[in-house]
Structures are given as C-alpha cells and as structure tokens.
Motif scaffolding. Structure first.
Motif, mmCIF file in Angstrom:
data_model
loop_
_atom_site.group_PDB
_atom_site.id
_atom_site.type_symbol
_atom_site.label_atom_id
_atom_site.label_comp_id
_atom_site.label_asym_id
_atom_site.label_seq_id
_atom_site.Cartn_x
_atom_site.Cartn_y
_atom_site.Cartn_z
ATOM 1 N N LEU A 74 65.521 47.972 45.124
ATOM 2 C CA LEU A 74 65.935 47.389 46.302
ATOM 3 C C LEU A 74 64.388 48.051 47.975
ATOM 4 C CD1 LEU A 74 69.732 47.054 47.046
ATOM 5 C CD2 LEU A 74 68.306 45.445 46.215
ATOM 6 N N ASP A 75 64.372 49.254 47.244
ATOM 7 C CA ASP A 75 63.341 50.064 48.727
ATOM 8 C C ASP A 75 62.174 49.034 48.498
ATOM 9 O OD1 ASP A 75 65.444 51.205 49.743
ATOM 10 O OD2 ASP A 75 65.484 53.594 48.425
ATOM 11 N N LYS A 76 62.027 49.049 47.143
ATOM 12 C CA LYS A 76 60.542 47.978 46.328
ATOM 13 C C LYS A 76 60.789 47.165 47.263
ATOM 14 C CE LYS A 76 57.390 47.903 42.430
ATOM 15 N NZ LYS A 76 57.554 47.935 41.535
ATOM 16 N N SER A 77 61.736 45.971 47.129
ATOM 17 C CA SER A 77 61.595 45.175 47.085
ATOM 18 C C SER A 77 61.090 45.044 49.215
ATOM 19 C CB SER A 77 62.878 44.415 47.007
ATOM 20 O OG SER A 77 62.673 44.642 45.883
ATOM 21 N N ARG A 78 62.049 45.555 49.898
ATOM 22 C CA ARG A 78 62.428 45.682 50.985
ATOM 23 C C ARG A 78 63.499 44.982 51.339
ATOM 24 N NH1 ARG A 78 56.044 46.159 51.648
ATOM 25 N NH2 ARG A 78 55.873 47.862 52.495
ATOM 26 N N ILE A 79 64.601 44.930 50.437
ATOM 27 C CA ILE A 79 66.379 44.393 51.183
ATOM 28 C C ILE A 79 66.984 45.287 51.427
ATOM 29 C CG2 ILE A 79 67.776 43.568 49.421
ATOM 30 C CD1 ILE A 79 65.779 42.371 46.947
ATOM 31 N N PRO A 80 67.278 44.983 53.022
ATOM 32 C CA PRO A 80 68.297 46.102 53.134
ATOM 33 C C PRO A 80 69.607 46.366 52.101
ATOM 34 C CG PRO A 80 68.098 43.795 54.090
ATOM 35 C CD PRO A 80 66.762 44.053 53.667
ATOM 36 N N TYR A 81 70.195 47.320 52.305
ATOM 37 C CA TYR A 81 71.228 48.114 51.831
ATOM 38 C C TYR A 81 72.218 48.837 52.566
ATOM 39 C CZ TYR A 81 68.205 51.852 49.237
ATOM 40 O OH TYR A 81 67.955 52.057 48.501
ATOM 41 N N GLU A 82 73.531 48.832 52.077
ATOM 42 C CA GLU A 82 74.205 50.634 52.449
ATOM 43 C C GLU A 82 74.931 50.736 51.499
ATOM 44 O OE1 GLU A 82 77.819 51.092 55.226
ATOM 45 O OE2 GLU A 82 77.185 49.212 55.060
ATOM 46 N N LEU A 83 74.459 52.557 51.330
ATOM 47 C CA LEU A 83 75.064 52.650 50.092
ATOM 48 C C LEU A 83 76.832 53.651 50.619
ATOM 49 C CD1 LEU A 83 72.678 54.995 48.490
ATOM 50 C CD2 LEU A 83 73.949 52.983 46.955
ATOM 51 N N LYS A 84 77.752 52.926 49.659
ATOM 52 C CA LYS A 84 78.682 53.453 50.488
ATOM 53 C C LYS A 84 79.779 54.777 49.339
ATOM 54 C CE LYS A 84 80.839 49.917 53.219
ATOM 55 N NZ LYS A 84 81.123 51.328 54.534
ATOM 56 N N GLU A 85 79.317 55.912 49.327
ATOM 57 C CA GLU A 85 80.114 56.396 47.524
ATOM 58 C C GLU A 85 81.503 57.137 48.174
ATOM 59 O OE1 GLU A 85 79.392 61.519 47.730
ATOM 60 O OE2 GLU A 85 77.804 59.949 49.049
ATOM 61 N N TYR A 86 82.191 57.051 47.449
ATOM 62 C CA TYR A 86 83.595 57.028 47.045
ATOM 63 C C TYR A 86 84.033 57.860 46.251
ATOM 64 C CZ TYR A 86 83.560 53.617 43.615
ATOM 65 O OH TYR A 86 83.201 52.502 42.358
ATOM 66 N N ALA A 87 85.655 59.195 46.171
ATOM 67 C CA ALA A 87 85.469 59.903 44.780
ATOM 68 C C ALA A 87 86.419 58.686 44.052
ATOM 69 C CB ALA A 87 86.248 60.829 45.307
ATOM 70 N N PHE A 88 85.514 58.832 43.018
ATOM 71 C CA PHE A 88 86.801 58.167 41.380
ATOM 72 C C PHE A 88 87.242 58.713 40.375
ATOM 73 C CE2 PHE A 88 82.370 59.826 39.833
ATOM 74 C CZ PHE A 88 82.671 59.523 38.546
ATOM 75 N N ASP A 89 88.238 58.222 40.403
ATOM 76 C CA ASP A 89 88.902 58.555 39.345
ATOM 77 C C ASP A 89 88.448 57.848 37.938
ATOM 78 O OD1 ASP A 89 90.711 59.572 36.938
ATOM 79 O OD2 ASP A 89 92.883 59.218 38.426
ATOM 80 N N GLU A 90 88.573 58.974 36.303
ATOM 81 C CA GLU A 90 87.510 58.488 35.206
ATOM 82 C C GLU A 90 89.197 57.528 34.723
ATOM 83 O OE1 GLU A 90 85.170 60.082 32.405
ATOM 84 O OE2 GLU A 90 85.071 61.396 34.284
#
Length: 158
Positions: A11-27
């Motif tokens: 996405l960075d290389k294609s200059r596409i804007p995005y947002e990363l959303k992190e969360y605690a996951f449970d397997e």
C-alpha cells in the motif's frame, strides 16, 4: 507491535492511504466479528479473506463481510469455475504465506485472482487483515479493489 506487513508495504509503494488498527487477539476466537468489536468497527466494514480452489482456475481468494458465509456457487460463477471449495486450513499458510486469522488479500506469496462481494462498494472504509493476527488495515474500498485487481460479485450470504 506496529509492524509493517507485506500488505502495508504494498500500500505504501502504491501510495494508497490506510490506517493500521491493532488489537489483542485470542487464538481460540479469531473471528471477524470479534476483530470488529475489538477495533471498534461495524461488522459490515470488516471483511474476512478466504482461500478457495476452483476446478478450472486453481487457487482463488474471496473477501466477504465478516459475519457472512461464502456463497460457493456465486464464487464459482464469478471466477469461471463449475465448482469451488474452500481449501483445507493446513494449505492456507503454504499457499498464501499467511496464518489463519491473519490472511490478507494483499501481499500473498503469489498473485491469486481475488473476488470480493460487491456490497463492499457501498462502504466509505473497509477493513481487512493486515497480514498478522491482531492487525487490521482500514482503507477505501475502491483502493482495496484496485490494489488486489479484484472482481466483484454476489459471493456471500447472511
């Protein structure tokens, strides 16, 4: 954690804007419904990525709303197959490079044909896995369609 995944780098290389959303996951619960709740999005915005195999095309990728089921006949018709089956879980990582709960339609080992449910075009923002468990990418649906070269159609049911 703030990782730059393959998907984020593309996405960075294609200059596409995005947002990363992190969360605690449970397997024990890697569902899209849980991911949506943890990142504070409506389930309509969170799309899960499924890997399938068509009888004519081989491996294909489907993105559908997180609380929907894959409509195999619709996917088969859209992808030019007579029959489509979801690949066994043990094949997902060798095929895509991603583990269950972290499969992104962007940046797989190979550029498989991608199919998305057309409902995503009604959204302002859509979320897909960033390529790691506990990390979602939030971006414009048209940007996601463009970067994955996805074909749209009716491929999910409630």
């Amino acid at each position: 954690m703030s990782h730059k995944t393959n998907a984020a780098r593309i996405l960075d290389k294609s200059r596409i804007p995005y947002e990363l959303k992190e969360y605690a996951f449970d397997e024990s619960d890697l569902s899209a419904v849980t991911a949506a709740q943890k990142v504070g999005l409506n389930i309509e915005q969170v799309y899960k990525t499924l890997v399938a195999r068509g009888d004519k095309t081989g491996v294909i990728v489907a993105c559908i709303q997180g609380d929907h089921e894959l409509y195999l006949k619709g996917l088969a018709a859209l992808s030019g197959n007579k029959k489509v089956e979801v690949v066994p879980l043990k094949e997902v990582q060798p095929l895509t490079g991603y583990i269950r709960g972290g499969v992104s339609p962007i940046g797989m080992k190979k550029n498989y044909p991608v199919f998305m449910d057309s409902a995503l075009t009604k959204l302002e923002k859509v979320s897909v896995s960033a390529g790691l468990r506990g990390l979602q990418l939030l971006l414009n649906p048209q940007d996601l369609i463009n970067v994955t070269k996805a074909k749209l159609g009716n491929i999910s049911t409630e």
